[in-house]
Design an enzyme around this catalytic site. Structure first.
Site, PDB file in Angstrom:
ATOM      1  N   GLY A 179       0.787  -1.236   0.000  1.00 55.58           N
ATOM      2  CA  GLY A 179       0.000   0.000   0.000  1.00 55.58           C
ATOM      3  C   GLY A 179       0.814   1.277   0.000  1.00 55.58           C
ATOM      4  N   PRO A 184       5.297  -4.637  -0.756  1.00 59.86           N
ATOM      5  CG  PRO A 184       7.385  -3.647  -1.141  1.00 59.86           C
ATOM      6  CD  PRO A 184       6.690  -4.704  -0.305  1.00 59.86           C
ATOM      7  N   GLY A 185       3.974  -3.605  -3.882  1.00 60.70           N
ATOM      8  CA  GLY A 185       3.861  -3.946  -5.301  1.00 60.70           C
ATOM      9  C   GLY A 185       4.151  -2.694  -6.114  1.00 60.70           C
ATOM     10  NE  ARG A 186      -0.198   1.720  -5.691  1.00 57.47           N
ATOM     11  CZ  ARG A 186      -1.450   1.565  -6.135  1.00 57.47           C
ATOM     12  NH1 ARG A 186      -1.820   2.149  -7.241  1.00 57.47           N
ATOM     13  NH2 ARG A 186      -2.328   0.855  -5.453  1.00 57.47           N
ATOM     14  NE  ARG A 235      -4.029   2.194 -10.484  1.00 59.37           N
ATOM     15  CZ  ARG A 235      -3.949   3.403  -9.979  1.00 59.37           C
ATOM     16  NH1 ARG A 235      -3.579   4.416 -10.743  1.00 59.37           N
ATOM     17  NH2 ARG A 235      -4.236   3.621  -8.714  1.00 59.37           N
ATOM     18  CE1 TYR A 279      -9.487   0.640  -8.115  1.00 57.40           C
ATOM     19  CE2 TYR A 279      -7.638   0.975  -9.588  1.00 57.40           C
ATOM     20  CZ  TYR A 279      -8.459   0.126  -8.877  1.00 57.40           C
ATOM     21  OH  TYR A 279      -8.257  -1.217  -8.931  1.00 57.40           O
ATOM     22  CB  CYS A 283     -17.197   1.748 -27.924  1.00 59.69           C
ATOM     23  SG  CYS A 283     -16.420   1.348 -29.480  1.00 59.69           S
ATOM     24  CD  GLU A 284     -17.193   1.474 -21.306  1.00 53.88           C
ATOM     25  OE1 GLU A 284     -17.272   2.200 -20.302  1.00 53.88           O
ATOM     26  OE2 GLU A 284     -17.281   0.248 -21.292  1.00 53.88           O
ATOM     27  CE1 TYR A 313      -2.145  -4.052  -7.953  1.00 54.46           C
ATOM     28  CE2 TYR A 313      -0.992  -2.020  -7.449  1.00 54.46           C
ATOM     29  CZ  TYR A 313      -1.387  -3.293  -7.091  1.00 54.46           C
ATOM     30  OH  TYR A 313      -1.007  -3.803  -5.877  1.00 54.46           O
TER      31      TYR A 313
HETATM   32  N1  LLP Z   1      -0.458  -7.153  -0.084  1.00 51.15           N
HETATM   33  C1  LLP Z   1      -1.783  -7.389  -0.167  1.00 51.15           C
HETATM   34  C2  LLP Z   1      -2.397  -8.361   0.739  1.00 51.15           C
HETATM   35  C3  LLP Z   1      -2.558  -6.677  -1.089  1.00 51.15           C
HETATM   36  O1  LLP Z   1      -3.865  -6.902  -1.148  1.00 51.15           O
HETATM   37  C4  LLP Z   1      -1.946  -5.745  -1.937  1.00 51.15           C
HETATM   38  C5  LLP Z   1      -2.734  -4.996  -2.902  1.00 51.15           C
HETATM   39  C6  LLP Z   1      -0.569  -5.543  -1.837  1.00 51.15           C
HETATM   40  C7  LLP Z   1       0.152  -6.269  -0.897  1.00 51.15           C
HETATM   41  C8  LLP Z   1       0.198  -4.579  -2.717  1.00 51.15           C
HETATM   42  O2  LLP Z   1      -0.248  -3.282  -2.578  1.00 51.15           O
HETATM   43  P1  LLP Z   1       0.597  -2.089  -3.253  1.00 51.15           P
HETATM   44  O3  LLP Z   1       1.889  -1.973  -2.499  1.00 51.15           O
HETATM   45  O4  LLP Z   1       0.855  -2.460  -4.669  1.00 51.15           O
HETATM   46  O5  LLP Z   1      -0.292  -0.917  -3.140  1.00 51.15           O
HETATM   47  N2  LLP Z   1      -5.801  -2.174  -8.431  1.00 51.15           N
HETATM   48  C9  LLP Z   1      -5.552  -1.140  -7.421  1.00 51.15           C
HETATM   49  C10 LLP Z   1      -4.717  -1.657  -6.315  1.00 51.15           C
HETATM   50  C11 LLP Z   1      -5.321  -2.836  -5.602  1.00 51.15           C
HETATM   51  C12 LLP Z   1      -4.373  -3.373  -4.591  1.00 51.15           C
HETATM   52  C13 LLP Z   1      -4.889  -4.590  -3.955  1.00 51.15           C
HETATM   53  N3  LLP Z   1      -3.993  -5.161  -3.013  1.00 51.15           N
HETATM   54  C14 LLP Z   1      -4.868   0.044  -8.096  1.00 51.15           C
HETATM   55  O6  LLP Z   1      -4.614  -0.006  -9.287  1.00 51.15           O
HETATM   56  O7  LLP Z   1      -4.616   1.048  -7.445  1.00 51.15           O
END
Ligand code: LLP
Length: 447
Positions: free
Chosen positions: A262, A305-307, A344, A348, A375-376, A405
């Site tokens: 997050g 962390p992903g993002r 996104r 969002y 087409c939106e 994402y």
């Molecule tokens: N760990 C868990 C359990 C999660 O559910 C998530 C994201 C992460 C880690 C990684 O979160 P990050 O560091 O990437 O924020 N599609 C949405 C984001 C959904 C995230 C869901 N869970 C977007 O594009 O903003």
């Protein structure tokens, strides 16, 4: 028709845009021809070779971000959240940098395993994991499984035939005030267990009593785009206190605390991002305080962390296919991608910037909205941004901070396949995932 022809009065008001380092991959520059280059490759050349739209990944940025996490949190376990973007190459790359991987489905697990990732470095989580996925994960020897419901406690208890480490996902009821679609740390949502209630107690008791399920600690995920590190400090305080209660009630010492992901990144210059040094200090202080108050030994912290790892590594390139000015309304720059490759904005209300990639514009700019080809009416990529007044159809636009994402959320709406992913490194390009074609769509359609 160029924007300058629509707005001849804008010949004055020259602008000289620079590439803001907070939203572009490291090693992004203008070359001597004025073209944007990432990791030594001109985006123009990527477009010539692979077409548009294309997801471009500056590999150096991913390495840099992994190292930054390792340096800021030397004692923590960093698990890359694969849902942000997963290919076999990226799985291998983050693991080589010392990270583990957090997957949330059999598909992500299969990609990570086929990249040769040691299953012990993989965590599986997700709400409502199907029985077959749990079986697959246990059979593959996944290191830890994050339990999300009482049903999963029973299913897993029935599947395991050797010791399996698990974490229990709790919702610490911390409201990070994000978009409702990604607020996961509050109580009234579908994930995990409340900090205190009968179901949570039953889950803890059943896990502790099970001969093969090995409850190692708690997991939480507070939400997305969190830029205030205090929320993580609060999560540490609440969860360490809960761990101390488990020791008191059951005589069991939990040793792991996974704080999820997050971490906020800047999508546009000036956006707030999470400062990793501040986060490290706050987690450390919270651990000191909570462990002292509860006389509890410091748990090992994990983060997912992903993002924060991949967002800034990504740039999406598009060709301008039309330019329109609506009398009394907006000016639209329409490109050959849109909500399929970047949902996104529609999902969002995310805000992005876009710049011309094939030349360094220094002339006047106008306000325009970059829209997609689908087409939106909601198929928008960037609202009210400044673009060169002499922008022409056929030019290349680049949208920064699109590493997370995007491909993982992409669709083949309107029968348009997903773009390829092309990684750039030291002046070389390599295609990680090829473009999805009409033939691919037909392959799935059994007639
Ligand atoms: N760990 C868990 C359990 C999660 O559910 C998530 C994201 C992460 C880690 C990684 O979160 P990050 O560091 O990437 O924020 N599609 C949405 C984001 C959904 C995230 C869901 N869970 C977007 O594009 O903003």
């Amino acid at each position: 028709m160029t924007l300058l022809e629509i707005f001849p009065s804008l010949r004055s008001g020259m602008a000289s845009p620079r590439l803001d380092t907070t939203v572009w991959p490291s090693r992004t520059h203008y070359d001597e021809l004025g073209r944007i280059t990432v990791d030594g490759v001109a985006l123009d050349d990527v477009a010539d070779r692979y077409g548009t739209p294309t997801y471009v990944i500056g590999e150096t940025e991913i390495h840099t971000r992994c190292r930054s996490y390792r340096a800021h949190f030397p004692d923590a376990e960093i698990l890359y959240a694969a849902k942000a973007l997963l290919t076999r190459t990226i799985a291998g790359l983050v693991v080589d940098e010392g990270l583990g991987i957090d997957v949330c489905s059999a598909g992500e697990l299969a990609i990570a395993l086929s990249a040769g990732v040691d299953p012990r470095r993989i965590i599986l989580h997700g709400s409502g994991k199907p029985f077959a996925e749990l079986e697959y994960a246990v059979g593959a020897g996944v290191g830890r499984i994050v339990i999300d419901s009482l049903t999963e406690v029973s299913l897993l208890g029935a599947i395991v035939d050797r010791p399996q480490q698990v974490l229990l996902r709790l919702t610490p009821d911390i409201d990070v005030h994000g978009h409702p679609a990604v607020r996961t740390g509050v109580s009234d949502q579908k994930f995990g267990f409340a900090l205190h209630d009968e179901t949570t107690e039953e889950a803890i008791r059943t896990l502790i009593d099970h001969p093969l399920l090995d409850l190692r600690g708690f997991h939480c995920h507070l939400g997305s785009q969190i830029h205030d590190p205090d929320h993580y400090g609060e999560a540490v305080r609440r969860l360490v206190a809960r761990m101390a209660e488990v020791r008191h009630d059951y005589g069991v010492m939990l040793t792991q605390l996974d704080l999820g992901g997050g971490h906020a990144v800047a999508y546009r210059p000036g956006d707030a991002e999470l400062n990793l040094s501040e986060l490290a200090d706050i987690i450390d202080d919270a651990l000191d305080a909570a462990c002292a108050r509860n006389r509890f030994p410091r748990p090992v912290i994990a983060m997912e962390p992903g993002r924060g790892i991949v967002a800034r590594a990504g740039v999406t390139i598009y060709r301008v296919t039309a330019i329109k000015h609506v009398p009394g309304g907006r000016t639209f720059v329409i490109v050959d991608g849109g909500m399929n490759d970047n949902p996104r904005v529609a999902l969002y209300g995310a805000r992005y910037d876009a710049v011309v990639a094939g030349r360094h514009p220094t002339g006047p700019t106008v306000t325009a909205t970059v829209a997609g080809r689908y087409c939106e009416a909601g198929d928008i990529l960037a609202t009210d941004i400044r673009l060169p007044a002499d922008l022409r159809v056929g030019e290349l636009l680049a949208v920064p901070c699109t590493g997370a994402y995007q491909h993982s959320l992409a669709s083949a709406y309107n029968g348009v396949g997903r773009p390829p992913i092309v990684a750039l490194r030291d002046g070389r390009m390599r295609e990680l995932v090829r473009r999805e074609t009409a033939e691919d769509l037909l392959l799935r359609d059994l007639g």
